[in-house]
Design a protein around this motif. Structure first.
Motif, PDB file in Angstrom:
ATOM      1  N   CYS A  72       0.808  -1.264  -0.010  1.00  0.00           N
ATOM      2  CA  CYS A  72       0.003   0.111  -0.223  1.00  0.00           C
ATOM      3  C   CYS A  72       1.007   1.451  -0.228  1.00  0.00           C
ATOM      4  O   CYS A  72       1.819   1.489   0.733  1.00  0.00           O
ATOM      5  CB  CYS A  72      -0.838   0.092   1.288  1.00  0.00           C
ATOM      6  N   GLU A  79       0.315  -2.124   5.143  1.00  0.00           N
ATOM      7  CA  GLU A  79      -0.267  -3.287   4.688  1.00  0.00           C
ATOM      8  C   GLU A  79       0.037  -3.804   3.076  1.00  0.00           C
ATOM      9  O   GLU A  79       0.607  -2.851   2.600  1.00  0.00           O
ATOM     10  CB  GLU A  79      -2.026  -3.052   4.350  1.00  0.00           C
ATOM     11  N   PHE A  81      -0.350  -7.095  -0.118  1.00  0.00           N
ATOM     12  CA  PHE A  81      -1.689  -7.879  -0.816  1.00  0.00           C
ATOM     13  C   PHE A  81      -0.741  -8.844  -1.694  1.00  0.00           C
ATOM     14  O   PHE A  81       0.268  -8.497  -2.254  1.00  0.00           O
ATOM     15  CB  PHE A  81      -2.421  -7.144  -1.305  1.00  0.00           C
ATOM     16  N   SER A  86      -6.731  -7.158  -4.807  1.00  0.00           N
ATOM     17  CA  SER A  86      -6.745  -6.967  -3.609  1.00  0.00           C
ATOM     18  C   SER A  86      -6.183  -5.432  -2.806  1.00  0.00           C
ATOM     19  O   SER A  86      -6.943  -4.859  -1.912  1.00  0.00           O
ATOM     20  CB  SER A  86      -6.233  -8.150  -2.630  1.00  0.00           C
ATOM     21  N   HIS A  90      -8.347  -2.547  -1.064  1.00  0.00           N
ATOM     22  CA  HIS A  90      -7.928  -2.119   0.185  1.00  0.00           C
ATOM     23  C   HIS A  90      -7.920  -0.445   0.244  1.00  0.00           C
ATOM     24  O   HIS A  90      -8.343   0.104   1.201  1.00  0.00           O
ATOM     25  CB  HIS A  90      -6.563  -2.509   0.776  1.00  0.00           C
ATOM     26  N   VAL A  94     -10.752   1.360   2.790  1.00  0.00           N
ATOM     27  CA  VAL A  94      -9.736   1.728   4.127  1.00  0.00           C
ATOM     28  C   VAL A  94      -9.638   2.996   4.026  1.00  0.00           C
ATOM     29  O   VAL A  94      -9.776   3.912   4.798  1.00  0.00           O
ATOM     30  CB  VAL A  94      -8.895   0.966   4.197  1.00  0.00           C
ATOM     31  N   GLU A 242      -8.462  -5.841   8.173  1.00  0.00           N
ATOM     32  CA  GLU A 242      -8.697  -4.514   7.340  1.00  0.00           C
ATOM     33  C   GLU A 242      -9.599  -3.346   8.040  1.00  0.00           C
ATOM     34  O   GLU A 242      -9.512  -2.467   7.566  1.00  0.00           O
ATOM     35  CB  GLU A 242      -9.370  -4.802   5.979  1.00  0.00           C
ATOM     36  N   ARG A 244     -12.863  -3.148   8.553  1.00  0.00           N
ATOM     37  CA  ARG A 244     -13.937  -2.650   7.822  1.00  0.00           C
ATOM     38  C   ARG A 244     -15.260  -2.949   8.592  1.00  0.00           C
ATOM     39  O   ARG A 244     -15.470  -4.129   9.102  1.00  0.00           O
ATOM     40  CB  ARG A 244     -14.063  -3.439   6.293  1.00  0.00           C
TER      41      ARG A 244
END
Length: 322
Positions: A72, A79, A81, A86, A90, A94, A242, A244
């Motif tokens: 990220c 983070e 992935f 994905s 994110h 997020v 995550e 969420r």
């Protein structure tokens, strides 16, 4: 293998009969051949899945190795992935950021697209120029993309069935014919259950008759949790990894939020417990006629006898004397 067309772009054409598909890259052509043959030559060594291309296999193997090469880029976020999809999800959920690459510069539009091809197709809506024209006799339809033209061409060619002489006008009609006329049934040799797909039959035997319990392991680094359903695994990842909570409870004073809509639906039952109870139909009770008491019966009999005597006396008095 497909042969090259004598054109500047050197597209590759599919060599199967009645197939006019063309491709610009060899791996795309090889992937297309899987549709005709049904073969998936790239098998995963850690599970039973197989794929049409090596790229698909390599991307899948990241789920076993735990490798996450896609980091990220938002400051303060660490983070990582295993797939670019994905990572995009994110960033969008997020960090509430939306990636955009190509923007329409038409006056008053400003729409954004991830791919340049999508922008080109969109511009045709402003210019009313449709470069792809159908060459079927008597058809003058035009389209903004070659993909739309190919899809339209199937309306003229149809979808012939490989098992009989049926030809569907649309893909849905062809699929409906296959399911009804040529549907294969695969019985389980240990029970009476029937399946229409060999993969589902195999999974049924594995998890029902072998006694093996399927487990879904969390692929996040340092997390050793496992779940019996994929739903619980996905919910775990979205909540604990995550953070969420997109679906909030609408009831005042509750304040709870969930990562999945299905979890919210289950929670709402707490506020509306009557929805879980089956409403039993009201049964009308038949009213039983009460039998009169012996005293009432005797009184009625006496009254009836008295009336009879009165009526007899009246008729006797009316008779003329002899």
């Amino acid at each position: 293998m497909g042969e090259r067309l004598k054109q500047p772009d050197k597209h590759l054409i599919c060599s199967f009969a009645d197939c006019k598909a063309t491709f610009s890259k060899l791996w795309k052509l090889e992937t297309h051949y899987c549709r005709h043959t049904g073969l998936k030559p790239f098998a995963c060594g850690d599970c039973e899945k197989s794929f049409c291309t090596r790229y698909q296999l390599t991307r899948h193997q990241l789920s076993h190795s735990g490798e996450k090469p896609y980091l990220c880029s938002v400051s303060g976020c660490s983070e990582a992935f295993s797939t670019p999809g994905s990572l995009r999800n994110h960033v969008a959920h997020v960090h509430h950021q939306k990636e955009s690459y190509y923007v329409c510069n038409h006056q008053g539009c400003g729409k954004e697209f991830r791919k340049k091809k999508q922008l080109k197709i969109h511009i045709c809506e402003h210019t009313n120029e449709l470069p792809f024209e159908c060459d079927f006799k008597g058809c003058n339809d035009k389209f903004a993309s070659s993909k739309a033209l190919k899809r339209h061409g199937k309306m003229h060619e149809g979808y012939p069935c490989e098992c009989c002489n049926f030809k569907g006008k649309t893909w849905s009609e062809y699929q409906k014919h296959k399911k009804t006329a040529h549907r294969v049934t695969l019985p389980c040799d240990q029970c009476k259950k029937m399946f229409h797909n060999a993969w589902f039959l195999q999974k049924h035997k594995q998890f029902v008759h072998s006694g093996e319990r399927r487990m879904f392991n969390c692929i996040r680094e340092g997390c050793e949790k496992s779940f019996t359903t994929n739903f619980n695994l996905q919910n775990h990842i979205m909540v604990f990894h995550e953070g969420r909570h997109d679906f909030a409870c609408p009831f005042a004073g509750c304040g709870k939020a969930f990562a999945m809509e299905e979890s919210l639906k289950r929670h709402v039952v707490v506020h509306k417990p009557e929805k879980t109870k089956l409403q039993k139909p009201k049964v009308k009770q038949r009213k039983c006629k009460k039998t009169p008491s012996k005293t009432k019966l005797s009184d009625a009999a006496k009254l009836s006898k008295h009336l009879q005597n009165v009526s007899l006396n009246k008729t006797a008095s009316k008779k003329p004397l002899p």
